[in-house]
Enzyme design. Structure first.
Site, PDB file in Angstrom:
ATOM      1  CB  CYS A 134       0.850  20.482   3.614  1.00 43.88           C
ATOM      2  SG  CYS A 134       1.817  21.813   2.924  1.00 43.88           S
ATOM      3  CD  GLN A 135       2.460  14.935   9.230  1.00 42.92           C
ATOM      4  OE1 GLN A 135       3.468  15.622   9.350  1.00 42.92           O
ATOM      5  NE2 GLN A 135       2.252  13.855   9.930  1.00 42.92           N
TER       6      GLN A 135
END
Length: 140
Positions: free
Chosen positions: A51-52
């Site tokens: 996930c960013q």
């Protein structure tokens, strides 16, 4: 409610909105009502890889059901994880493992996210299912 009943409910709720701006607002609102993870579980081991933004998920077995709590440092991502927590929390690990995730496509979530957020969504689903596998082996 079963996982598929909850997923149907989510699909129905999203179908009430005409455009994606309204759906994003709804996702953000869902994130605000997410059962928050306790600070002690906001550790690197609970961060979802891929996930960013930072997304923490904690899973705990209560009886024979798996309960998820989560949080994110990004408002949209927090909403996305809240949709998944709603669909899979308070369910038996085996049911989570076997659960279909087509409802994500039905609400059009993946196609309306940036590629990095869409990858993050896939990582979130994978992590929730991995928790279910781990707890299922404990139950056996």
């Amino acid at each position: 409610m079963t996982i598929s009943e909850i997923q149907e409910e989510i699909v129905d709720e999203f179908s009430m909105f005409d455009d994606w701006m309204q759906k994003y607002e709804y996702i953000i609102d869902m994130g605000k009502s997410l059962p928050l993870i306790e600070e002690q579980y906001k550790v690197d081991d609970n961060i979802i890889k891929g996930c960013q933004s930072k997304v923490w998920v904690h899973a705990e077995l209560e009886g024979d059901k798996l309960v998820f709590t989560a949080d994110s440092d990004a408002i949209i991502t927090k909403g996305i994880i809240s949709v998944l927590v709603r669909a899979f929390s308070n369910q038996k690990p085996q049911d989570i493992i076997e659960a279909n995730t087509d409802f994500i496509d039905e609400i059009g979530l993946k196609e309306h996210l940036s590629p990095t957020r869409a990858n993050g969504l896939v990582s979130m689903v994978k992590q929730l299912k991995l928790y279910a596998v781990a707890y299922q082996t404990q139950l056996n």
